[in-house]
Every structure is written in C-alpha cells, then in structure tokens.
Design a protein around this motif. Structure first.
Motif, PDB file in Angstrom:
ATOM      1  N   GLN A   1       0.907  -1.125  -0.032  1.00  0.00           N
ATOM      2  CA  GLN A   1       0.135   0.012   0.050  1.00  0.00           C
ATOM      3  C   GLN A   1       0.923   1.360  -0.013  1.00  0.00           C
ATOM      4  O   GLN A   1       0.157   2.222   0.044  1.00  0.00           O
ATOM      5  CB  GLN A   1      -0.851   0.079   1.322  1.00  0.00           C
TER       6      GLN A   1
ATOM      7  N   GLU B   1      -1.948   5.526   3.432  1.00  0.00           N
ATOM      8  CA  GLU B   1      -3.391   5.451   3.172  1.00  0.00           C
ATOM      9  C   GLU B   1      -4.183   5.475   4.687  1.00  0.00           C
ATOM     10  O   GLU B   1      -5.084   5.774   4.538  1.00  0.00           O
ATOM     11  CB  GLU B   1      -3.713   4.135   2.450  1.00  0.00           C
ATOM     12  N   ASP B   2      -3.357   4.866   5.597  1.00  0.00           N
ATOM     13  CA  ASP B   2      -3.995   4.440   6.691  1.00  0.00           C
ATOM     14  C   ASP B   2      -3.913   5.671   7.933  1.00  0.00           C
ATOM     15  O   ASP B   2      -4.593   5.821   9.119  1.00  0.00           O
ATOM     16  CB  ASP B   2      -3.730   3.311   7.454  1.00  0.00           C
TER      17      ASP B   2
END
Length: 171
Positions: free
Chosen positions: A60, A80-81
């Motif tokens: 990712q 992304e997180d």
C-alpha cells in the motif's frame, strides 16, 4: 538577657540548600526521576531516530515506524491509513504494559530494545499486511533484509513462536 530568648531567624537559601543535600530523600527522588526519565526519554529518542531514517515498504506504499511499543508491536504511519498500531505475527514477547512479575517487565524491555536494534541495523524493511486483530491492530509480517523478524527475535531468545491462542507465562 532578652537576646537569649529571641526567635531564631528563618534559614537562608544557603542553609536550606545544604539541608536539602543532607537529606537522603533528595537522592532517592533524584534516582526515581532519572530512572523514569530513562525509561521514557531514551526509547523515545531512539524511536525518533528510526522514524526519521527508516521507511518500510508495503504493497500500500511506504510506511514509517514511529515507535516500538514492545517487542512485538509497532506504531506506524502509512500514507493510506495514517497512524496505526501493528502487531507483528509469528512470535510473542513479554508484556511491557501489564507484566505479571518484574522478570517479565525486564524481559519486555530487553525485547523492545532488541527489536529497535534490529530495525536500526537493517538496510531493507518490508511488511505484508494480513488483516486486523480483535483490538483493531493491523497484523503484519515484518522482514528486515529479507529475514522474518519473528525468526530473528526467537533465535535471539527475546520471543517464542506464537500463532494465536493461549500464551504461556514469562515469570
């Protein structure tokens, strides 16, 4: 004769300072403050050095290790997180935040420092995500220079193999 029974002058700053230095409680408090500072400040600085220098490749995108929480848990920041807690798979280490005895706490500190050292010495770091655990932590496999960190920690004696279920005691 009135001069014999006059009230004493309050102690000056020099006398108060000397009294403080003569009091053993002063030294005990100093040792406690330095010890607690060492348990918090030194690991934080070490983690900041790792965070500034080390990126972890994942499918990712590249993440950064912000903090080694204990021997098998990391705080990561990923594109992304955002900031996430990650549980390393394949091994278990002593509990640092809820130890059942002093020996477990000491072993947990050693395991956390061993993981910090492995991360610091590694040139290539990569992780593979494998879901989340019941506590909301990301489950990951971490490889350092192509070697699974679980194998390295177990081999060094800082952890034991773990695949879920009941865990043994460290006391």
């Amino acid at each position: 004769m009135g001069w014999l029974f006059r009230p004493a002058r309050p102690a000056g700053p020099l006398v108060r300072g000397l009294r403080r230095l003569a009091d053993p409680r002063f030294y005990l408090k100093s040792v406690i403050v330095l010890g607690l500072g060492g348990l918090v400040l030194v690991p934080t600085v070490a983690d900041l050095v790792n965070a500034g220098m080390k990126t972890v490749a994942s499918a990712q995108g590249d993440c950064r290790i912000l903090r080694v929480v204990d021997g098998d848990t990391l705080s990561l920041i990923c594109p992304e997180d955002g900031m996430v807690s990650a549980r390393l798979l394949g091994f278990d280490t002593p509990e640092k935040f809820a130890p059942k005895c002093l020996a477990e706490f000491i072993a947990a500190e050693k395991a956390a420092w061993a993981l910090r050292t492995l991360i610091q010495k590694a040139d290539r770091l990569s992780l593979k995500r494998q879901g989340t655990d019941p506590y909301g932590r990301m489950l990951v496999r971490l490889e350092l220079d192509g070697v699974d960190v679980a194998r390295a920690m177990i081999r060094a004696g800082h952890g034991r193999q773990y695949g879920g279920g009941l865990r043994g005691t460290w006391c």
